[in-house]
Design a protein around this motif. Structure first.
Motif, short mmCIF file in Angstrom:
data_model
loop_
_atom_site.label_atom_id
_atom_site.label_comp_id
_atom_site.label_asym_id
_atom_site.label_seq_id
_atom_site.Cartn_x
_atom_site.Cartn_y
_atom_site.Cartn_z
N ALA A 150 1.45 -18.50 -19.36
CA ALA A 150 0.96 -17.20 -19.82
C ALA A 150 0.21 -16.48 -18.71
N ALA A 151 -0.64 -17.22 -18.00
CA ALA A 151 -1.38 -16.61 -16.89
C ALA A 151 -0.42 -16.14 -15.80
N LEU A 152 0.57 -16.95 -15.47
CA LEU A 152 1.50 -16.58 -14.41
C LEU A 152 2.36 -15.38 -14.80
N PHE A 153 2.88 -15.38 -16.01
CA PHE A 153 3.71 -14.26 -16.46
C PHE A 153 2.88 -12.99 -16.64
N THR A 154 1.63 -13.15 -17.05
CA THR A 154 0.77 -11.98 -17.27
C THR A 154 0.42 -11.29 -15.97
N LEU A 155 0.15 -12.08 -14.93
CA LEU A 155 -0.39 -11.53 -13.69
C LEU A 155 0.66 -11.24 -12.62
N LEU A 156 1.85 -11.81 -12.74
CA LEU A 156 2.85 -11.68 -11.68
C LEU A 156 4.01 -10.78 -12.10
N ARG A 157 4.51 -10.03 -11.12
CA ARG A 157 5.67 -9.17 -11.32
C ARG A 157 6.67 -9.43 -10.20
N PRO A 158 7.94 -9.08 -10.38
CA PRO A 158 8.91 -9.22 -9.30
C PRO A 158 8.40 -8.56 -8.02
N GLY A 159 8.51 -9.29 -6.92
CA GLY A 159 8.01 -8.82 -5.65
C GLY A 159 6.64 -9.35 -5.29
N ASP A 160 5.91 -9.89 -6.28
CA ASP A 160 4.59 -10.47 -6.01
C ASP A 160 4.74 -11.83 -5.34
N THR A 161 3.64 -12.28 -4.72
CA THR A 161 3.58 -13.61 -4.11
C THR A 161 2.49 -14.41 -4.79
N VAL A 162 2.81 -15.66 -5.13
CA VAL A 162 1.84 -16.57 -5.73
C VAL A 162 1.74 -17.82 -4.88
N VAL A 163 0.52 -18.32 -4.71
CA VAL A 163 0.27 -19.58 -4.01
C VAL A 163 -0.04 -20.64 -5.05
N LEU A 164 0.73 -21.73 -5.04
CA LEU A 164 0.57 -22.81 -6.01
C LEU A 164 0.35 -24.13 -5.27
N PRO A 165 -0.31 -25.10 -5.93
CA PRO A 165 -0.54 -26.39 -5.28
C PRO A 165 0.73 -27.22 -5.19
N SER A 166 1.01 -27.74 -4.01
CA SER A 166 2.19 -28.59 -3.83
C SER A 166 1.94 -30.00 -4.34
N VAL B 150 7.16 -17.70 -4.10
CA VAL B 150 6.30 -18.85 -4.38
C VAL B 150 6.00 -19.58 -3.08
N LEU B 151 4.71 -19.76 -2.79
CA LEU B 151 4.26 -20.56 -1.65
C LEU B 151 3.56 -21.80 -2.17
N PRO C 81 -0.75 -27.66 -0.07
CA PRO C 81 -1.59 -28.78 -0.53
C PRO C 81 -2.98 -28.30 -0.95
N THR C 82 -3.58 -28.99 -1.88
CA THR C 82 -4.89 -28.60 -2.39
C THR C 82 -5.91 -28.45 -1.27
N VAL C 83 -5.88 -29.34 -0.30
CA VAL C 83 -6.86 -29.28 0.79
C VAL C 83 -6.39 -28.39 1.94
N GLY C 84 -5.26 -27.70 1.77
CA GLY C 84 -4.76 -26.80 2.80
C GLY C 84 -3.98 -27.54 3.87
N PRO C 85 -3.74 -26.85 5.00
CA PRO C 85 -4.24 -25.52 5.36
C PRO C 85 -3.56 -24.41 4.56
N TYR C 86 -4.37 -23.39 4.20
CA TYR C 86 -3.87 -22.26 3.43
C TYR C 86 -3.39 -21.16 4.38
#
Length: 372
Positions: free
Chosen positions: A84-100, A121-122, A125-130
């Motif tokens: 719900a959070a992802l669909f609510t906040l993201l639109r085609p063309g947006d970039t999201v960073v997620l934990p691997s 989608v990028l 890892p949680t500890v980066g590097p970001y």
């Protein structure tokens, strides 16, 4: 009140004002339609139809919101809240960073759904590097990460994200709001599975989203109403009832995890022990300043799948089961679910058993499973 301790806040969170003859926590309200005012219709009452409106659900949302420090919406599962959070906040063309290295179904959802509708989608890892957050719409982190238990500095990440115009969401499932309050650290929203330690009795599915942003809450409310991803009234009532003992359960689980981590770290036949409460754990420096308490989940490696099976079969107090945060100690070999972990990697969720009993049982099971 803000000065109340964790136990007091959990016991009283979301309860209605006391009235003679009323129960402390009202029973679940089972209703699809409600009586409507013949003239004003749904405008006359907060209850019009059971999908958007339920008083039992609202009491639970008030309780979770009090603990997280924001307005809360509950969902049918943790995955429902996150998507719900992802669909609510993201639109085609947006970039999201997620934990691997976070919850595997979130990564699967990103590649199977988000990328197909044009979201970039990028995975990091949680500890980066970001990477640079320029042009990023949303950064989602899970801390401590599941199942590897790495921890990221939420305040520092929020500052970086906001400087670039991005939002920060924190999956607070493992920590719970008693372990950390991401909204206080600068996060824009919190998502979590309430199936696990929050409710802690292994008997329901639940998720939630919390935020101090009116825009985020309104958008998520519209999404939930449109998709119908709401928990049933009885599950909401069970969750609220269970929430009252969260402080007590976490205290025992954390104490058990500390003792078990010490046991595992001292054994030469166990490798890769991770628990953010261990002083030599890579996550300790951040966790010890960011977190108010360390959860009862730890991880380690027994070398191969067969040893894991022998270990669980030999244990009397450790059940083979997925999920975590329940009253019963469980062991989960994460590779069998698709996580990118070694064959012998185990996520152990400490329950509420007596510490001495649990340590003795795990030690005996490790001895019995070794060298076969």
């Amino acid at each position: 009140m803000s000065e109340w301790g964790d136990g007091t806040r959990c016991v009283r969170a979301g309860l209605p004002k006391p009235a003679p003859g009323d129960p402390f926590l009202p029973g679940p309200v089972f209703a699809a339609p409600y009586h409507l005012d013949p003239r004003q219709g749904p405008d006359a009452s907060p209850n019009g139809y059971g999908r958007p409106d339920n008083p039992t659900r609202r009491l639970l949302e008030a309780a979770v919101g009090e603990l997280e420090g924001g307005e809360s919406l509950v969902f049918a599962s943790g995955q429902a809240a996150i998507t719900a959070a992802l669909f609510t906040l993201l639109r085609p063309g947006d970039t999201v960073v997620l934990p691997s290295d976070g919850y595997f179904p979130v990564r699967a959802f990103a590649t199977d759904v988000l990328e197909t509708i044009g979201v970039r989608v990028l995975l990091v890892p949680t500890v980066g590097p970001y990477p640079s957050f320029e042009g990023v719409r949303l950064v989602l982190v899970e801390t401590p990460a599941n199942p590897g238990l790495d921890v990221v500095d939420v305040a520092a990440l929020a500052e970086r994200a906001h400087a670039a115009g991005a939002l920060l969401a924190v999956d607070n499932t493992t920590a719970t709001p008693l372990g950390q309050r991401p909204l206080d650290l600068g996060a824009d929203l919190v998502v979590a599975s309430g199936t696990k330690a929050l409710t802690g009795h292994s008997d329901l599915l639940l998720g939630y989203l919390a935020s101090r942003s009116v825009e985020v809450v309104e958008a998520a409310t519209l999404w939930r109403t449109s998709t119908g991803s709401v928990p049933g009234a009885f599950d909401a009532w069970l969750a609220h009832r269970s929430l009252a003992t969260l402080d007590l359960r976490l205290a025992r689980q954390s104490a058990n995890a500390a003792a078990v981590a010490d046991l595992l770290a001292a054994r030469p036949d166990v490798t890769g022990v991770r628990w953010p409460g261990l002083p030599d754990d890579p996550a300790y420096a951040v966790a010890s300043t960011q977190m108010r308490r360390v959860p009862g989940v730890l991880s380690f490696d027994l070398g191969d799948a067969d040893r894991v099976a022998r270990f669980v079969e030999a244990a009397q107090l450790v059940a083979a089961a997925t999920s975590f945060g329940g009253l019963h100690t469980t062991a989960d070999r994460r590779a069998q679910w698709g996580d990118d972990t070694a064959p012998g990697f185990v996520r152990l969720s400490c329950g509420a058993e007596d510490t001495a009993d649990l340590v003795a049982d795990i030690a005996a099971a490790l001895d019995a499973s070794a060298g076969a």
